[in-house]
Design a protein around this motif. Structure first.
Motif, PDB file in Angstrom:
ATOM      1  N   PHE B   3      15.331  51.795  68.215  1.00 18.22           N
ATOM      2  CA  PHE B   3      16.210  52.182  67.930  1.00 18.22           C
ATOM      3  C   PHE B   3      16.004  53.623  67.733  1.00 18.22           C
ATOM      4  O   PHE B   3      14.826  54.395  66.662  1.00 18.22           O
ATOM      5  CB  PHE B   3      17.139  51.400  66.670  1.00 18.22           C
ATOM      6  CG  PHE B   3      17.660  49.684  67.208  1.00 18.22           C
ATOM      7  CD1 PHE B   3      17.909  49.996  68.563  1.00 18.22           C
ATOM      8  CD2 PHE B   3      18.015  48.921  66.453  1.00 18.22           C
ATOM      9  CE1 PHE B   3      18.408  48.754  68.724  1.00 18.22           C
ATOM     10  CE2 PHE B   3      18.041  47.873  66.931  1.00 18.22           C
ATOM     11  CZ  PHE B   3      18.598  47.604  68.153  1.00 18.22           C
ATOM     12  N   GLN B 104      12.141  52.335  57.984  1.00 19.72           N
ATOM     13  CA  GLN B 104      11.031  52.365  58.472  1.00 19.72           C
ATOM     14  C   GLN B 104      10.059  51.616  59.848  1.00 19.72           C
ATOM     15  O   GLN B 104       9.470  51.400  61.090  1.00 19.72           O
ATOM     16  CB  GLN B 104      10.109  53.686  58.244  1.00 19.72           C
ATOM     17  CG  GLN B 104      10.891  55.025  57.870  1.00 19.72           C
ATOM     18  CD  GLN B 104      12.744  54.885  57.280  1.00 19.72           C
ATOM     19  OE1 GLN B 104      11.809  53.951  55.703  1.00 19.72           O
ATOM     20  NE2 GLN B 104      13.138  55.537  56.729  1.00 19.72           N
ATOM     21  N   ASN B 107      12.061  49.504  62.338  1.00 20.01           N
ATOM     22  CA  ASN B 107      13.206  50.079  63.158  1.00 20.01           C
ATOM     23  C   ASN B 107      14.540  49.635  62.893  1.00 20.01           C
ATOM     24  O   ASN B 107      15.093  48.977  64.064  1.00 20.01           O
ATOM     25  CB  ASN B 107      12.767  50.093  64.875  1.00 20.01           C
ATOM     26  CG  ASN B 107      13.348  50.925  65.068  1.00 20.01           C
ATOM     27  OD1 ASN B 107      14.234  50.329  66.363  1.00 20.01           O
ATOM     28  ND2 ASN B 107      13.922  52.085  64.634  1.00 20.01           N
ATOM     29  N   TYR B 108      14.941  49.363  61.134  1.00 18.45           N
ATOM     30  CA  TYR B 108      16.494  48.421  61.361  1.00 18.45           C
ATOM     31  C   TYR B 108      17.164  49.722  60.546  1.00 18.45           C
ATOM     32  O   TYR B 108      16.486  48.920  59.190  1.00 18.45           O
ATOM     33  CB  TYR B 108      16.699  47.726  61.212  1.00 18.45           C
ATOM     34  CG  TYR B 108      17.577  46.787  61.728  1.00 18.45           C
ATOM     35  CD1 TYR B 108      17.476  46.399  63.751  1.00 18.45           C
ATOM     36  CD2 TYR B 108      18.550  46.103  61.115  1.00 18.45           C
ATOM     37  CE1 TYR B 108      18.701  45.804  63.975  1.00 18.45           C
ATOM     38  CE2 TYR B 108      19.656  45.790  61.582  1.00 18.45           C
ATOM     39  CZ  TYR B 108      20.128  45.240  63.032  1.00 18.45           C
ATOM     40  OH  TYR B 108      20.676  44.623  63.051  1.00 18.45           O
ATOM     41  N   ASN B 109      17.987  49.499  60.442  1.00 22.87           N
ATOM     42  CA  ASN B 109      18.722  50.141  58.882  1.00 22.87           C
ATOM     43  C   ASN B 109      19.428  49.495  57.837  1.00 22.87           C
ATOM     44  O   ASN B 109      20.799  48.631  58.243  1.00 22.87           O
ATOM     45  CB  ASN B 109      19.787  51.635  59.386  1.00 22.87           C
ATOM     46  CG  ASN B 109      20.435  52.294  58.437  1.00 22.87           C
ATOM     47  OD1 ASN B 109      19.992  52.235  57.403  1.00 22.87           O
ATOM     48  ND2 ASN B 109      21.087  53.359  58.267  1.00 22.87           N
ATOM     49  N   MET B 111      20.047  49.570  55.155  1.00 21.99           N
ATOM     50  CA  MET B 111      20.928  50.520  54.035  1.00 21.99           C
ATOM     51  C   MET B 111      20.634  50.478  52.732  1.00 21.99           C
ATOM     52  O   MET B 111      21.416  50.205  51.745  1.00 21.99           O
ATOM     53  CB  MET B 111      22.335  50.102  54.836  1.00 21.99           C
ATOM     54  CG  MET B 111      22.319  50.883  55.916  1.00 21.99           C
ATOM     55  SD  MET B 111      24.359  49.940  55.629  1.00 21.99           S
ATOM     56  CE  MET B 111      24.559  49.852  57.805  1.00 21.99           C
ATOM     57  N   MET B 112      18.855  50.351  52.714  1.00 23.59           N
ATOM     58  CA  MET B 112      18.393  50.598  51.251  1.00 23.59           C
ATOM     59  C   MET B 112      19.743  51.103  50.214  1.00 23.59           C
ATOM     60  O   MET B 112      18.946  52.464  50.767  1.00 23.59           O
ATOM     61  CB  MET B 112      17.445  50.139  50.991  1.00 23.59           C
ATOM     62  CG  MET B 112      16.898  50.446  50.141  1.00 23.59           C
ATOM     63  SD  MET B 112      17.172  49.458  48.854  1.00 23.59           S
ATOM     64  CE  MET B 112      15.511  49.806  46.601  1.00 23.59           C
ATOM     65  N   ARG B 181      21.969  46.385  52.241  1.00 27.85           N
ATOM     66  CA  ARG B 181      23.097  46.210  53.663  1.00 27.85           C
ATOM     67  C   ARG B 181      23.001  44.558  53.621  1.00 27.85           C
ATOM     68  O   ARG B 181      21.566  44.250  54.843  1.00 27.85           O
ATOM     69  CB  ARG B 181      23.068  46.449  54.999  1.00 27.85           C
ATOM     70  CG  ARG B 181      23.888  45.592  55.825  1.00 27.85           C
ATOM     71  CD  ARG B 181      25.996  45.635  55.742  1.00 27.85           C
ATOM     72  NE  ARG B 181      26.680  44.877  56.930  1.00 27.85           N
ATOM     73  CZ  ARG B 181      27.308  43.940  56.663  1.00 27.85           C
ATOM     74  NH1 ARG B 181      26.893  43.137  55.371  1.00 27.85           N
ATOM     75  NH2 ARG B 181      27.147  43.239  57.227  1.00 27.85           N
TER      76      ARG B 181
END
Lengths: 90, 417, 978
Positions: B3, B104, B107-109, B111-112, B181
């Protein structure tokens, strides 16, 4: 949730204090050993279904009650005075 | 598929037709090196770290419902490392460090967002207790600031400093704490584990654990028997039922914890704030909803729903602390099932059955532990040795009395933590 | 646009209100939505993500689009549904989520970037560089998100909560609910009938069909009139049941004064009800669902039922040229009503090919679909796809009906799941999903008026049977009984974006993309796309979305399942559910009998649990609290001090087995205590940690009075009840809390006896009242109790009198102590005095400490069993290495000690692995001229005299301290016995 106190009638849950499983009625002898005491104080069947537990009508008559309740549906199927249950076991 | 912003651009220009599955839906194999029972946050992160850190890829996660459908999908999304006791302190510190590089790594957000966690105190004694806690946090190497009333006013000018029932004496601010999230955490770990070869098997309920001569051999499931050399039970909320399949009786009582979210609102609360004299804590999500909660309903339950007395108590606490939220409307309430232990702290340990490992007892604090729990549990399952950061989470501590971690100091009654 | 001669609004009462600064006129009975539509206003909001223009979709609380902010200043309430808010003179409303104006919203540019902002896009980006998420991306997202805004000011309105109890709760006052209520009420049941609307009658107020020989609305008004005249009926309009809870308890929110400007006289804005009903009839009706097609979200596209409601109830035609699109007969009903009202019906597009159109007074496109719309901020045209091709129709309103979804929500609040009915293509409640609830009418999939009326009677009878009451006969009036014929149509095939969740901007494509990315569980789809997570919780869109998901994943709809329906049914303000909590209402306040006098003396009051106690009593010339505290400590050490100690718990224990009980709950023995004596006791929890401590006095052979700490009074009382009822019901002992019955004062200091001897009716001396003696005394003719006990280490007493004499006694004690060079002292001085003597409080016994830790291990009697004895002996709780109670003094006299600081070996790095303990209590000792402290130190008792480091990271204090015994003054205890 409403509990039918044998002394006071049906009352809202907010009048009651919850302690936990009714195994607390069966206090082991002082020399019962580590395993028995660990089981008494810590270990729980914790069923998903019907269970027996101790509540106190703290903001009412003060009676400790043994409540038979389903932990999945929350349906209460029986309320007894803990004192009577304990006397019968003595 | 990796992503990135570029990938979004490319897909957007070509009708978004190229997006592929986040994870496969494999059929269960007859045998694995290890099985994780439970596809929640902790189970998925365990699988991810087993594959990534220990090279164990012939493994499966068995989930009776859908991935991330347990408490990782129904919490208040708070991440923090502000514990006061030895054992918890190093573990949550370890977990927070993993959070800080999670996006990182996966490879996934997820949203920390380190918005700061501010716990308010309302008496001199409570301030000293918070100082003690803050000192442990700093001794561990984490951040803590003890604020006085004016310091709190600077951070949270909207609190009721004049008329609230329990005046605000100050607070303990933990700036590295915040929110993430929640669903994305589960999905990120699931995707990461899947891409490393882990089989994530949904709609697969474990119905039995096969043990021969004290050694685990595999599990029975609704999709057939599966053999495995190692089995990790990571089913907080249902731990007692699954442990019973291995003949174990756990020091756990299941309780319901409710939480609430309001309709979306423009930004008004920046931090995670907790009240010290009633059970209430709150934050605002990126989507704008005020996310808040309070204490357990206090009765044993597997219903994942609660009742009005605690709902009202939580709202009343919110109104005495920050009456500017009064016109916010509660959109949704929900309940989760909590594994409550006799000291309010979790269990990550071996069992008496060889090859069977236990991860449970997260009470109502499991979300922030997701990276640390998976990381240390993977270490335990792969090496057989307790990870240093989670070495205190022993199953036998209640029996021996050694190393109890009773943060709430309320004693052995399960529901009081 | 008003249509003359119809409707239930009061045309004799004109009302003026404002929307976005412009004043509009309407009539009493209008909602903001009906009044704005009547004024030709179609654009009422913007969507959440793409800021697309939004007009009203519905005529009820399910409205996803027309959300407004009502009121000004601190009274402003965001996210109010324009379809529910009634207008009144002076009402101020404004739109939300648009800048600079609703017509021209800059953020609408988001829509242009929509290809890059599809389902879940944010999970895939914003990760680089790492710090940019919090520094750049997230703040932008947060600012753009949200709909309305809170005022930021503290609530100034009044809200209330109330309880109600009834035999039968009827939810919904449509034809079904009215008949159910009437049936039960005529039979004498106590009935509460609630309805969300301001006007009872439900759909009868929105339809033209007759009931009996009257219009539906007139018939409903007649039934309401009959019910309102019955003493056993309570009618609650503007009341929405929000949640179903255990024990037949229902939460409900009543809009008490949100429909008028009058807020005086303490009248609440809203009231949150807890209704306990022996039985419930749910007659909540159904919610119409739209059909998804390209650009189906343009203002002017509404549900068909809403169009009929605006027309028939509010006398408003939402358009001049109206088209109707449907897959069921309700579409035709809509067209007929419009034609009858003189509105131009451009065409009826019926997705069913085999529909019998009869002699319709409007063009019918059978087997056709609407596949697109045109217009900018309002609908201007639609594209109709027929067998022969696509045709454009110029319309300014499109009424859409995709069928009706029964309002099953409340039946699912106790974990019930609804059941799919293929014939009506909808979920209905599952039988027995909520105990003691009968579901009837449209919310049970019964759709004709006649069938609803009959179902209401049947439900009323079922309720009476469940209640054990005899039935009264109720005649069912004649009404329309048309069949409900429907052919499923969820989404029209085609390009472009066909919208499902109008508020959250979720399209059919988003659902399909989620499925392609393997978010195939309905819960995954919801969470990934945010479908159904907006303020309407997907009331009109969820079922459509899951039908699309079912199609995308090759499953049937029931197999796909629904997401979970959770309370509340409609959003409820925190102020309503938290009514009473604001300010001091959050918790009771307990005042001692000396409270008033203490405040008059200027003492700052601090909270001690629910009690208030004085911190110190300031005197003129004192600049800091420390000066006052030092002076008050001096009273006790040198003369005499007086302190109200009534907040400590007092439990009166009587019975032949009272001694047994005390022996069992205390670690030490009480049964051997002599009458007239007092003993200190330590109480453990069953897990071996210290629960509480205090003194217990023996007043008679079978009579004790126990004191507890202020904090633990309730817990100890409960504990005694537990022991006596659950463990030893065979013991003959009874007890009761007498905390509030006795006012009790400490009189402490070398002149304590001198003070008392001027006060008590018969003088006392050292022989009659030695240390730890107790008994009755007469004070001005009042029988009180005197205990010679001390929490300061000085010669001291506690004098108790019935509470009604407390205030007078306190005044007297203060006056007499002042004459002797002393005076009252507060909590600060009390704390210093007890630290100087090493007496513990809950700062030390904070819940984790054992008797061993506080140096009282030997108080656990070896001769008897007691609560906590076995578990206190666990190996981990008696390890020598545990932190144990010590005293601490700074090496340098001016060294600071701070509560909560940690202890380390001298010179050791102050990190966790070197942690040796902590400081629990500190105070400045005027006698020693330095700070002193109590703390817990690993192997503490073996380390007396050792110099260690106290480090308080959070306060930035580091002090070298000497470990000492936790007694700083009069270590041999001579003063207390003097």
């Amino acid at each position: 949730m409403r509990i039918d106190c044998p002394l006071c009638g049906a009352r809202d849950r907010r009048e009651f204090y919850y302690q936990g499983a009714a195994v607390m009625l069966a206090r082991p002898a002082p020399d019962a050993g580590e395993a028995a005491w660990d089981a008494y104080l810590h270990l729980r069947d914790n069923p998903a279904g019907q269970t027996r537990e101790l509540w106190q009508h703290e903001a009412g008559c003060g009676a400790w009650l043994m409540v038979t309740r389903d932990t999945v549906s929350h349906v209460i199927s029986g309320v007894e005075m803990a004192e009577d249950v304990k006397r019968a076991a003595l | 598929m990796r992503f990135s912003g570029l990938r979004i651009l490319r897909e957007g220009l070509t009708g978004n037709k190229g997006w592929t599955s986040h994870w496969r839906d494999p059929e269960p194999k007859a045998e694995y090196d290890a099985i994780i029972i439970g596809g929640g946050g902790h189970g998925l992160s365990t699988a991810y770290y087993l594959a990534k850190n220990h090279g164990m890829t012939n493994i499966a996660v068995l989930e009776k419902g859908y991935l991330g459908g347990g408490n990782v999908g129904r919490n208040t999304t708070i991440v923090r490392a502000n514990y006061g006791l030895e054992g918890n302190s190093q573990f949550y510190s370890h977990s927070l460090k993993l959070w800080e590089g999670l996006e990182q790594d996966l490879n996934y957000n997820a949203m920390m967002s380190q918005r700061g966690v501010l716990m308010l105190c309302h008496s001199d004694g409570q301030r000293d207790a918070f100082a003690r806690r803050g000192n442990m946090m700093m001794a561990q190497g984490d951040d803590a600031e003890l604020l006085d009333t004016e310091g709190v006013r600077r951070e949270l000018p909207y609190l009721d400093f004049e008329n609230t029932r329990f005046p605000i004496y100050g607070g303990l601010l933990h700036r590295r704490g915040g929110t993430a999230r929640h669903d994305a955490v589960a999905w990120g770990y699931a995707r990461g584990a899947d891409s490393r070869g882990v089989d994530l098997i949904q709609q697969c309920e474990v119905t039995g654990i096969d043990i021969e001569n004290g050694v685990v051999k595999g599990v029975q499931t609704t999709r057939g028997a599966i053999r495995a050399k190692k089995v990790g039970v990571v089913v907080a909320g249902r731990s007692s039922q699954v442990a019973a399949m291995a003949g174990m009786r756990l020091p756990i009582e299941s309780h319901v914890l409710q939480a609430f979210v309001t309709e979306g609102l423009k930004p008004v609360i920046d931090h995670v704030v907790s009240f010290g004299m009633g059970h209430f804590y709150i934050s605002q999500s990126d989507k704008g909803g005020l996310v808040f909660g309070g204490d357990l309903d206090f009765y044993a339950s597997y219903a994942a729903r609660g009742n009005l007395p605690m709902v009202e108590h939580v709202m009343e606490a919110g109104m005495t602390l920050m009456p500017m939220i009064g016109k916010a409307k509660v959109l949704r309430s929900w309940g989760g099932i909590m594994d409550m232990t006799p000291d309010g702290s979790p269990i990550i340990d071996r069992t008496e059955t060889e090859g069977l490992f236990l991860n449970c007892g997260w009470c109502y604090g499991g979300f922030k532990a997701v990276p640390g729990s998976g990381h240390t549990f993977a270490h335990l399952m792969a090496t057989g040795e307790r990870h240093e950061a989670a070495a205190a989470f022993r199953l036998d501590r209640f029996r021996t009395g050694g190393g109890l971690m009773d943060e709430e100091a309320t004693g052995s009654q399960h529901n009081l933590h | 646009m008003r249509v003359a001669g119809k409707g239930l609004i009061d045309r004799s009462r004109r009302v003026r209100f404002s929307f976005d600064g412009k004043t509009y006129g309407g009539f009493a009975g209008d909602t903001v939505a009906s009044a704005l539509l009547a004024n030709g206003v179609k654009l009422m909001g913007r969507s959440f993500k793409y800021h697309r223009p939004r007009g009203v979709l519905s005529a009820g609380s399910e409205e996803p689009n027309a959300l407004i902010t009502v009121g000004k200043g601190a009274q402003a309430e965001p996210n109010v549904r324009a379809t529910v808010q009634e207008i009144y003179d002076g009402l101020v409303t404004r739109s939300q989520n648009a800048w600079p104006s609703l017509d021209f919203d800059v953020m609408a540019a988001n829509d242009l970037a929509a290809p890059f902002l599809g389902a879940g896009f944010y999970y895939k980006t914003f990760m680089w560089p790492k710090r940019f998420w919090e520094a750049v991306y997230e703040p932008i997202i947060r600012k753009a998100a949200g709909l309305g805004a809170l005022s930021g000011q503290s609530n100034v309105d009044t809200y209330e909560k109330a309880f109600a109890f009834c035999d039968l709760l009827v939810i919904g006052a449509g034809p079904t609910g009215l008949m159910a209520a009437l049936t039960a009420a005529r039979a004498g049941a106590d009935v509460v009938l609630v309805d969300e609307d301001s006007l009872m009658g439900g759909r009868l107020n929105a339809e033209t069909g007759a009931v009996g020989h009257q219009s539906g609305a007139v018939w409903a008004a007649g039934v309401v009139a009959e019910l309102s005249g019955m003493e056993n009926v309570r009618l609650m309009s503007r009341t929405t049941v929000t949640g179903v809870y255990d024990g037949s308890t229902y939460g409900a929110i009543e809009r008490v004064s949100q429909h008028h400007a009058e807020r005086s006289g303490g009248r609440p804005v809203a009231c949150f009800w807890r209704i306990v009903a022996r039985h419930c009839v749910l007659a909540a009706g159904a919610i119409e669902r739209p059909i998804a097609f390209q650009n189906n979200d343009r203002p002017g596209v509404m549900t068909a039922g809403a169009v009929r409601a605006y027309l028939n109830r509010w006398d408003v035609s939402p358009g001049k040229r109206v088209a109707v699109f449907g897959n069921n007969d309700d579409a035709h009903r809509t067209a007929r009503d419009l034609v009858a009202a003189g509105v131009h019906v451009v065409g009826l597009i019926d997705a069913r090919a085999d529909v019998d159109v009869g002699d319709a007074a409007y063009p019918v496109f059978a087997g056709a679909q609407v596949c697109n719309t045109g217009g900018r901020n309002a609908l201007e045209s639609i594209t109709v796809r027929t067998a022969t091709g696509e045709h454009a129709l110029q319309v300014d309103c499109l009424a859409v009906s995709g069928g009706w979804n029964p309002t099953v929500h409340l039946t699912c609040h106790m974990n019930g799941r609804p059941t799919w009915r293929e014939d009506i293509q909808a979920f209905v409640p599952t039988e027995g999903a909520v105990p003691d609830m009968t579901v009837a009418g449209a919310c049970n999939g019964v759709f004709s008026t006649a069938a609803c009326l009959a179902d209401g009677v049947a439900a009323g009878k079922a309720a009476l049977k469940a209640l054990g009451k005899r039935t009264a006969e109720v005649e069912v009036p004649v009404a329309e009984d048309a069949p409900y014929a429907l052919e499923p149509l969820w989404a029209v095939a085609g390009k472009g974006r066909a919208w499902l969740d109008f508020q959250n901007d979720v399209s059919v494509k988003d659902i399909r993309q989620a499925a392609a990315e393997n978010f195939k569980s309905v819960e995954h789809m919801k969470r990934y796309t945010t479908q159904g997570m907006a303020t309407d919780q997907g009331k009109s869109s969820n079922i459509g979305a899951l039908a699309i998901l079912a199609d995308a994943t090759g499953r049937a709809i029931p197999e796909t399942g629904t997401t979970t329906y959770r309370p509340p049914f409609v959003p409820v303000s925190i102020a309503a559910m938290g009514a009473g909590g604001q300010g001091h209402g959050f918790a009771p306040e307990r005042w001692t009998t000396s409270h008033k006098r203490t405040e008059e003396m200027g003492a700052p009051m601090i909270e001690a649990g629910l009690w208030y106690r004085p911190s110190y009593f300031p005197k003129a010339g004192e600049a800091t609290w420390r000066e006052s505290c030092d002076r008050e400590v001096g009273y006790v050490r040198k003369a005499v001090g007086v302190c109200d100690v009534s907040t400590l718990g007092k439990i009166d224990i009587q019975g032949p087995d009272a001694g047994k009980l005390l022996d069992f709950v205390y670690t030490n023995v009480f049964s051997t205590l002599k009458v007239g004596r007092v003993r200190y006791g330590l109480m453990l929890r069953e897990d071996g940690t210290v629960m509480d401590d205090g003194t217990t006095a023996r007043l008679g052979d079978d009579h004790f009075v126990m004191t507890t700490t202020t904090a633990a009074a309730g817990a100890v009382m409960r504990h005694l009840e537990f022991v006596s009822q659950c463990l030893h019901p065979e013991w003959e002992v009874a007890f009761t809390s007498v905390t509030e019955q006795w006012a009790q004062f400490a009189v402490a200091g070398p002149k304590a006896r001198e003070l008392l001897n001027g006060l008590v009716d018969a003088p006392i001396d050292g022989e009659s009242w030695p240390f730890m003696a107790c008994g009755p005394v007469s004070v001005g003719g009042v029988t009180g109790r005197l205990f010679r006990i001390s929490f300061s280490g000085e010669h001291a007493y506690e004098l108790a009198v019935p509470s009604r004499y407390g205030a007078a006694l306190f005044d007297e004690l203060v006056a007499r102590s002042e004459k002797l060079g002393g005076g009252p002292y507060g909590m600060e001085a009390l704390n210093v005095l007890r630290i100087e003597k090493g007496f513990i409080t809950h700062a030390e016994i904070e819940g984790r400490a054992t008797a061993f830790d506080v140096g009282m291990g030997r108080m656990i009697s070896a001769k008897k069993d007691c609560i906590g004895k076995v578990m206190a002996a666990r190996p981990g709780l008696v390890e020598e290495d545990r932190p144990q109670l010590v005293g601490l003094r700074p090496v340098k006299a001016d060294g600071a000690l701070t509560g909560g600081a940690h202890l380390f070996d001298a010179g050791a790095e102050p990190v966790r692995v070197n942690h040796q303990g902590h400081v629990s209590s500190v105070g400045f000792s005027p006698d020693l001229g330095c700070m002193i402290g109590l703390g817990f130190l690993r192997r503490g008792p073996a380390r007396m005299g050792e110099v260690i480091d106290m480090v308080d990271h959070v306060r930035g204090v580091q002090t070298r301290v000497t470990v000492c015994a936790p007694v700083f003054i009069d270590p041999d205890g001579e003063r207390v016995r003097g």
